[in-house]
Structures are given as structure tokens and as C-alpha cells.
Design a protein around this motif. Sequence first.
Motif, PDB file in Angstrom:
ATOM      1  N   THR A 128      -3.167   5.034  -5.195  1.00 13.85           N
ATOM      2  CA  THR A 128      -4.154   5.578  -4.266  1.00 13.85           C
ATOM      3  C   THR A 128      -3.742   6.992  -3.863  1.00 13.85           C
ATOM      4  O   THR A 128      -2.615   7.415  -4.093  1.00 13.85           O
ATOM      5  CB  THR A 128      -4.252   4.716  -2.996  1.00 13.85           C
ATOM      6  OG1 THR A 128      -2.989   4.728  -2.330  1.00 13.85           O
ATOM      7  CG2 THR A 128      -4.655   3.293  -3.316  1.00 13.85           C
TER       8      THR A 128
ATOM      9  N   LYS B 262       0.829  -1.211   0.000  1.00 10.33           N
ATOM     10  CA  LYS B 262       0.000   0.000   0.000  1.00 10.33           C
ATOM     11  C   LYS B 262       0.859   1.254   0.000  1.00 10.33           C
ATOM     12  O   LYS B 262       0.520   2.245  -0.610  1.00 10.33           O
ATOM     13  CB  LYS B 262      -0.955   0.000   1.196  1.00 10.33           C
ATOM     14  CG  LYS B 262      -2.103  -0.948   1.022  1.00 10.33           C
ATOM     15  CD  LYS B 262      -3.121  -0.771   2.115  1.00 10.33           C
ATOM     16  CE  LYS B 262      -4.288  -1.707   1.861  1.00 10.33           C
ATOM     17  NZ  LYS B 262      -5.386  -1.457   2.750  1.00 10.33           N
TER      18      LYS B 262
ATOM     19  N   HIS C  12      -7.040   4.483  -8.128  1.00  7.82           N
ATOM     20  CA  HIS C  12      -7.971   4.776  -7.038  1.00  7.82           C
ATOM     21  C   HIS C  12      -7.660   6.166  -6.479  1.00  7.82           C
ATOM     22  O   HIS C  12      -7.425   6.331  -5.286  1.00  7.82           O
ATOM     23  CB  HIS C  12      -7.838   3.707  -5.941  1.00  7.82           C
ATOM     24  CG  HIS C  12      -7.995   2.315  -6.455  1.00  7.82           C
ATOM     25  ND1 HIS C  12      -9.209   1.771  -6.784  1.00  7.82           N
ATOM     26  CD2 HIS C  12      -7.066   1.380  -6.755  1.00  7.82           C
ATOM     27  CE1 HIS C  12      -9.028   0.537  -7.233  1.00  7.82           C
ATOM     28  NE2 HIS C  12      -7.738   0.279  -7.230  1.00  7.82           N
TER      29      HIS C  12
END
Length: 131
Positions: free
Chosen positions: A106, A79, A128
Motif C-alpha cells: 500500500t 498493515k 494497492h
Amino acid sequence: MGKCVFSLLIMMLLCPSLIATMVASSSINEKERQALIHSGWWANYRNISDHCHWNGISCNERGSVTAIDGTVLKIPPSKELRRIQNLNFTAFPSLVKLNLYGMDLTGTIPQQITTLTNLTVLDLSINHLHG
């Protein structure tokens, strides 16, 4: 060897702006290289000094990055590595093309992207991102 040193001294005296341009270009190139490494997306390229030979990177004749194509990268499913903020966009004054399509990024779209005044192609689709 003596002729080379003499020629360099003459060039420095006659063309100080050329020397200044070469030094500035070298500084920009190192800043770009460090920004790419810091992103974590090119971490396995640390031992290759010329970032213009890295996957997804294209440079102009001065060695400044003109295109970043993240679609060719294999980023681990971390992540932390998938954040768009990992890349310092202000480090790339010559950037013309930025393709981060489908990198599963992200975060918010960084305001820094607006500093890329030469940018003509921007693809952030299939990520995203918000903002």
C-alpha cells in the motif's frame, strides 16, 4: 602471518584506490543490509550476516544487491509491514531488477525509485499503490 601483513601493507601502498573501493563497497553492502532489515520484510534474517543469501536477494561479485524479488517472501498480514515506503530504495545503487509483484503493498510509489539508475526491470503490479 608475517607474509600476509607485509603483502597487505604493500597492497595498501601500491593500490590505495583498490583499498578505497573495498571500503566503499563494504559500506554500501552494510547500508543495503540495514535497509532490507528496516523494511521488516526480512526481519527473520537478522542473524544471517550475508544478505546475499537471503530469499529474494541477488548480488553481484562485490556483494551489492542487484535484484530484489519480493514474490518469494511471506510477509505477515500487518498493515505496517505492507507499506512500500518501508524499503529505502536509495540504499541500492546497483539494483537492476525490482519485483514486488503481488505483495499487497500500500501507499504511494516512492520518488526514490527514480534514483535507481541501473534499474531495467520494475514490477509493482497487483498491489494497492497510487501516485
